[in-house]
Motif scaffolding. Structure first.
Motif, short mmCIF file in Angstrom:
data_model
loop_
_atom_site.label_atom_id
_atom_site.label_comp_id
_atom_site.label_asym_id
_atom_site.label_seq_id
_atom_site.Cartn_x
_atom_site.Cartn_y
_atom_site.Cartn_z
N ASP A 63 -1.48 -10.56 -3.46
CA ASP A 63 -2.22 -11.53 -3.82
C ASP A 63 -1.58 -12.57 -4.92
O ASP A 63 -0.23 -12.30 -5.18
N ASP A 64 -2.26 -13.53 -5.48
CA ASP A 64 -1.81 -14.59 -6.55
C ASP A 64 -1.04 -13.66 -7.76
O ASP A 64 0.02 -14.16 -8.11
N SER A 65 -1.74 -12.73 -8.34
CA SER A 65 -1.36 -11.92 -9.19
C SER A 65 -0.05 -11.26 -9.06
O SER A 65 0.79 -11.22 -9.98
N ASN A 66 0.14 -10.75 -7.81
CA ASN A 66 1.35 -10.04 -7.53
C ASN A 66 2.60 -11.04 -7.32
O ASN A 66 3.83 -10.70 -7.71
N LEU A 67 2.20 -12.13 -6.75
CA LEU A 67 3.36 -13.10 -6.78
C LEU A 67 3.92 -13.62 -8.05
O LEU A 67 4.82 -13.92 -8.39
N MET A 94 9.82 -8.94 0.00
CA MET A 94 8.21 -9.24 0.14
C MET A 94 8.16 -8.82 1.87
O MET A 94 7.08 -8.96 2.16
N GLY A 95 9.41 -8.86 2.58
CA GLY A 95 8.98 -8.84 4.33
C GLY A 95 8.89 -10.09 4.57
O GLY A 95 8.60 -10.28 6.01
N ILE A 96 9.25 -11.02 4.13
CA ILE A 96 9.07 -12.47 4.72
C ILE A 96 10.40 -12.96 5.46
O ILE A 96 11.50 -12.84 4.76
N PHE A 116 7.61 -21.27 -5.43
CA PHE A 116 7.67 -20.07 -5.00
C PHE A 116 6.37 -19.30 -4.61
O PHE A 116 6.32 -18.93 -3.33
N LYS A 117 5.44 -19.81 -5.27
CA LYS A 117 3.87 -19.29 -4.69
C LYS A 117 3.61 -19.72 -3.49
O LYS A 117 2.98 -19.14 -2.65
N THR A 118 3.66 -21.01 -3.40
CA THR A 118 3.35 -21.75 -2.33
C THR A 118 4.23 -21.41 -1.00
O THR A 118 3.55 -20.99 0.29
N GLU A 119 5.55 -21.20 -1.18
CA GLU A 119 6.34 -20.71 -0.16
C GLU A 119 6.03 -19.47 0.07
O GLU A 119 6.08 -18.72 1.47
N ALA A 120 5.90 -18.31 -0.76
CA ALA A 120 5.47 -16.89 -0.74
C ALA A 120 4.08 -16.90 0.24
O ALA A 120 4.00 -15.96 0.94
N CYS A 127 3.45 -13.78 8.29
CA CYS A 127 3.80 -12.51 8.55
C CYS A 127 2.54 -11.71 8.84
O CYS A 127 2.63 -10.86 9.82
N SER A 128 1.53 -12.26 8.37
CA SER A 128 0.03 -11.37 8.65
C SER A 128 -0.65 -11.91 9.81
O SER A 128 -1.53 -11.60 10.14
#
Length: 134
Positions: A63-67, A94-96, A116-120, A127-128
């Motif tokens: 989630d956002d906090s993990n990013l 992160m598996g991307i 970074f957050k946007t791309e992640a 991925c999902s």
């Protein structure tokens, strides 16, 4: 050399993204370790189906906090940016798999927290996206 049956199986797995689906579900099982794994899997599959039908973000480990935490790990000096190499390393961890090779800031070798957050987030959504409705 693969037999016709093996080739058909590979096409079927790819078409329905079943390997990715099982990877995602297994990762979530190990991460959350629910008391009732079958019910957990059913819930995640229902969430995934709903996300595909409605366009809402599907189940994900990050989630956002993990990013935010991942970015801070990559930016211990709090410079508010990471290098392109760090960006690629973080997304890969992160598996991307399909990483944007030209994110904002790549020419300056300064990838911002926002980029970074946007791309992640976009990479994790790709991925999902393992449920294909026919």
């Amino acid at each position: 050399m693969a037999t016709r049956r093996e080739e058909d199986a590979a096409v079927y797995l790819e078409k329905h993204k079943l390997i990715e689906l099982m990877d995602n579900l297994t990762s979530m099982l190990f991460f959350y370790r629910p008391e009732k794994p079958r019910e957990f899997l059913i819930e995640k599959l229902e969430q995934l189906k709903l996300s595909q039908q409605s366009g809402v973000r599907g189940p994900n480990l990050f989630d956002d906090s993990n990013l935010d935490v991942v970015f801070r790990i990559m930016d211990p000096d709090n410079k508010q940016y990471i290098t392109f190499a760090q960006y690629k390393q973080a997304l890969t961890m992160m598996g991307i798999k399909d990483i944007n090779e030209c994110p904002d800031g790549v020419n300056e070798d300064r990838i911002s927290h926002e980029t970074f957050k946007t791309e992640a987030t976009q990479g994790l959504e790709r991925c999902s996206a393992t449920y294909v409705q026919l």
